[in-house]
Design a protein around this motif. Structure first.
Motif, PDB file in Angstrom:
ATOM      1  N   LEU A  26     -34.875  -1.891  22.982  1.00  0.00           N
ATOM      2  CA  LEU A  26     -34.407  -0.358  22.994  1.00  0.00           C
ATOM      3  C   LEU A  26     -32.787  -0.356  23.069  1.00  0.00           C
ATOM      4  N   LEU A  27     -32.526   0.600  22.052  1.00  0.00           N
ATOM      5  CA  LEU A  27     -30.160   1.021  21.891  1.00  0.00           C
ATOM      6  C   LEU A  27     -30.058   2.142  22.188  1.00  0.00           C
ATOM      7  N   PHE A  28     -29.371   2.712  22.776  1.00  0.00           N
ATOM      8  CA  PHE A  28     -28.779   4.051  22.942  1.00  0.00           C
ATOM      9  C   PHE A  28     -27.341   4.389  22.106  1.00  0.00           C
ATOM     10  N   PRO A  29     -27.515   5.940  21.617  1.00  0.00           N
ATOM     11  CA  PRO A  29     -26.051   5.737  20.258  1.00  0.00           C
ATOM     12  C   PRO A  29     -25.075   5.718  21.517  1.00  0.00           C
ATOM     13  N   LYS A  30     -23.791   5.727  20.613  1.00  0.00           N
ATOM     14  CA  LYS A  30     -23.222   6.250  21.560  1.00  0.00           C
ATOM     15  C   LYS A  30     -22.366   6.487  20.400  1.00  0.00           C
ATOM     16  N   ILE A  31     -21.213   7.923  20.736  1.00  0.00           N
ATOM     17  CA  ILE A  31     -20.599   9.135  19.830  1.00  0.00           C
ATOM     18  C   ILE A  31     -18.869   8.048  19.332  1.00  0.00           C
ATOM     19  N   GLN A  32     -18.932   7.604  17.852  1.00  0.00           N
ATOM     20  CA  GLN A  32     -17.917   7.082  17.234  1.00  0.00           C
ATOM     21  C   GLN A  32     -17.009   8.660  16.893  1.00  0.00           C
ATOM     22  N   GLN A  33     -15.572   8.037  17.078  1.00  0.00           N
ATOM     23  CA  GLN A  33     -14.400   8.708  16.598  1.00  0.00           C
ATOM     24  C   GLN A  33     -14.138   9.588  15.001  1.00  0.00           C
ATOM     25  N   ASP A  34     -15.272   8.447  14.666  1.00  0.00           N
ATOM     26  CA  ASP A  34     -15.181   9.362  13.042  1.00  0.00           C
ATOM     27  C   ASP A  34     -16.547   9.659  12.960  1.00  0.00           C
ATOM     28  N   LYS A  35     -17.088  10.021  14.126  1.00  0.00           N
ATOM     29  CA  LYS A  35     -18.933  10.837  13.954  1.00  0.00           C
ATOM     30  C   LYS A  35     -19.626  10.991  13.498  1.00  0.00           C
ATOM     31  N   THR A  36     -19.540   8.626  13.960  1.00  0.00           N
ATOM     32  CA  THR A  36     -21.076   8.423  13.278  1.00  0.00           C
ATOM     33  C   THR A  36     -21.091   7.716  14.628  1.00  0.00           C
ATOM     34  N   LEU A  37     -23.222   7.145  14.870  1.00  0.00           N
ATOM     35  CA  LEU A  37     -23.444   6.760  15.902  1.00  0.00           C
ATOM     36  C   LEU A  37     -23.218   5.053  16.205  1.00  0.00           C
ATOM     37  N   LYS A  38     -22.395   4.205  17.152  1.00  0.00           N
ATOM     38  CA  LYS A  38     -22.989   2.712  17.397  1.00  0.00           C
ATOM     39  C   LYS A  38     -23.463   2.900  18.307  1.00  0.00           C
ATOM     40  N   PHE A  39     -25.448   1.889  18.592  1.00  0.00           N
ATOM     41  CA  PHE A  39     -26.147   1.276  19.154  1.00  0.00           C
ATOM     42  C   PHE A  39     -25.867   0.395  20.524  1.00  0.00           C
ATOM     43  N   TYR A  40     -26.425   0.925  20.610  1.00  0.00           N
ATOM     44  CA  TYR A  40     -25.950  -0.465  22.700  1.00  0.00           C
ATOM     45  C   TYR A  40     -27.401  -0.635  23.614  1.00  0.00           C
ATOM     46  N   ALA A  41     -27.483  -2.276  23.567  1.00  0.00           N
ATOM     47  CA  ALA A  41     -28.780  -1.638  24.388  1.00  0.00           C
ATOM     48  C   ALA A  41     -28.169  -0.961  25.921  1.00  0.00           C
ATOM     49  N   VAL A  42     -30.073  -0.560  26.059  1.00  0.00           N
ATOM     50  CA  VAL A  42     -30.504   0.487  26.917  1.00  0.00           C
ATOM     51  C   VAL A  42     -29.983   0.023  28.206  1.00  0.00           C
ATOM     52  N   THR A  43     -30.143  -1.484  27.790  1.00  0.00           N
ATOM     53  CA  THR A  43     -29.735  -2.106  29.713  1.00  0.00           C
ATOM     54  C   THR A  43     -28.242  -1.984  30.363  1.00  0.00           C
ATOM     55  N   GLU A  44     -27.132  -1.547  29.063  1.00  0.00           N
ATOM     56  CA  GLU A  44     -26.215  -1.037  29.387  1.00  0.00           C
ATOM     57  C   GLU A  44     -25.687  -0.131  30.419  1.00  0.00           C
ATOM     58  N   PRO A  45     -24.687   0.083  31.415  1.00  0.00           N
ATOM     59  CA  PRO A  45     -24.417   1.520  31.874  1.00  0.00           C
ATOM     60  C   PRO A  45     -24.290   2.757  31.489  1.00  0.00           C
ATOM     61  N   LEU A  46     -25.065   3.841  32.007  1.00  0.00           N
ATOM     62  CA  LEU A  46     -24.296   4.570  31.005  1.00  0.00           C
ATOM     63  C   LEU A  46     -23.583   5.527  31.566  1.00  0.00           C
ATOM     64  N   VAL A  47     -22.983   6.177  31.157  1.00  0.00           N
ATOM     65  CA  VAL A  47     -21.648   7.662  31.243  1.00  0.00           C
ATOM     66  C   VAL A  47     -21.454   8.562  30.907  1.00  0.00           C
ATOM     67  N   ILE A  48     -21.206   9.441  31.187  1.00  0.00           N
ATOM     68  CA  ILE A  48     -20.800  10.666  30.534  1.00  0.00           C
ATOM     69  C   ILE A  48     -19.862  10.984  29.781  1.00  0.00           C
ATOM     70  N   ASN A  49     -20.611  10.902  28.487  1.00  0.00           N
ATOM     71  CA  ASN A  49     -19.221  11.351  27.231  1.00  0.00           C
ATOM     72  C   ASN A  49     -19.147  12.531  27.864  1.00  0.00           C
ATOM     73  N   GLN A  50     -17.409  12.941  28.081  1.00  0.00           N
ATOM     74  CA  GLN A  50     -16.819  14.529  28.475  1.00  0.00           C
ATOM     75  C   GLN A  50     -17.035  15.222  27.311  1.00  0.00           C
ATOM     76  N   LYS A  51     -16.843  14.932  26.678  1.00  0.00           N
ATOM     77  CA  LYS A  51     -16.459  16.257  25.404  1.00  0.00           C
ATOM     78  C   LYS A  51     -17.818  16.783  24.470  1.00  0.00           C
ATOM     79  N   TYR A  52     -18.589  15.973  24.223  1.00  0.00           N
ATOM     80  CA  TYR A  52     -19.928  16.879  24.662  1.00  0.00           C
ATOM     81  C   TYR A  52     -21.152  16.561  25.313  1.00  0.00           C
ATOM     82  N   GLY A  53     -20.867  16.122  26.786  1.00  0.00           N
ATOM     83  CA  GLY A  53     -21.320  16.638  27.999  1.00  0.00           C
ATOM     84  C   GLY A  53     -23.164  15.545  28.162  1.00  0.00           C
TER      85      GLY A  53
END
Length: 173
Positions: A64-91
């Motif tokens: 399973l992969l979670f999305p991460k918003i990129q500067q160009d407003k696309t998504l890249k995906f990372y393993a669900v096991t990665e630590p999660l952090v709050i995206n300050q811009k989008y909460g």
């Protein structure tokens, strides 16, 4: 207010009126359908649920992969096991990951959908832009059946139709 804005407001309210017990019941059914639909795939992008969205974290599937918003407003995906952090811009919670993984399946949230598998999202276009990058990925929307609109959703050149939409009542293909 545009047609899409009106539909977003209406279906946001409709989705939020699904009771907690119904959400739990529907989630079990939808997860089972998704597990069957994705059984031949290894890298499956899901999303962190926002208010009243389905929680797919218990999906019995490949990696399973979670999305991460990129500067160009696309998504890249990372393993669900990665630590999660709050995206300050989008909460929203996102993986901290440095090495992205190319998904074979992208499961996305939506506010409404029509019989042609057109998706009405939140209006940012993140998934539509992302679908144009990962063109071979299977595109699956998840929703409650009450989020289907009888009218066709107005689409423009940037909108991408889904391959499947999974609800507690059906798999629209």
């Amino acid at each position: 207010m545009s047609n899409k804005e009106q539909l977003r407001a209406y279906f946001r309210k409709v989705r939020e009126e699904v009771s907690c017990s119904e959400q739990e019941k529907y989630q079990i059914i939808i997860l089972a359908k998704l597990a069957e639909l994705t059984r031949n795939y290894n890298k499956i992008a899901i999303f962190n649920p926002l208010t009243a969205e389905l929680n797919l974290c218990k999906l019995k599937a490949g990696q399973l992969l979670f999305p991460k918003i990129q500067q160009d407003k696309t998504l890249k995906f990372y393993a669900v096991t990665e630590p999660l952090v709050i995206n300050q811009k989008y909460g929203i919670l996102e993986p901290k990951g440095e090495v992205s993984i190319v998904p074979e399946v992208i499961i996305c949230p939506l506010l409404a959908f029509d019989k042609e598998k057109n998706r009405l999202g939140y209006g940012g276009g993140y998934y539509d832009r992302t679908f144009k990058i990962y063109t071979t990925a299977l595109k699956i929307g998840v929703a409650y059946s009450i989020q289907q609109t009888s009218q066709l959703i107005t689409i423009d050149k940037n909108d991408v139709a889904l391959d499947y939409i999974v609800t507690e009542k059906q798999i629209l293909s």
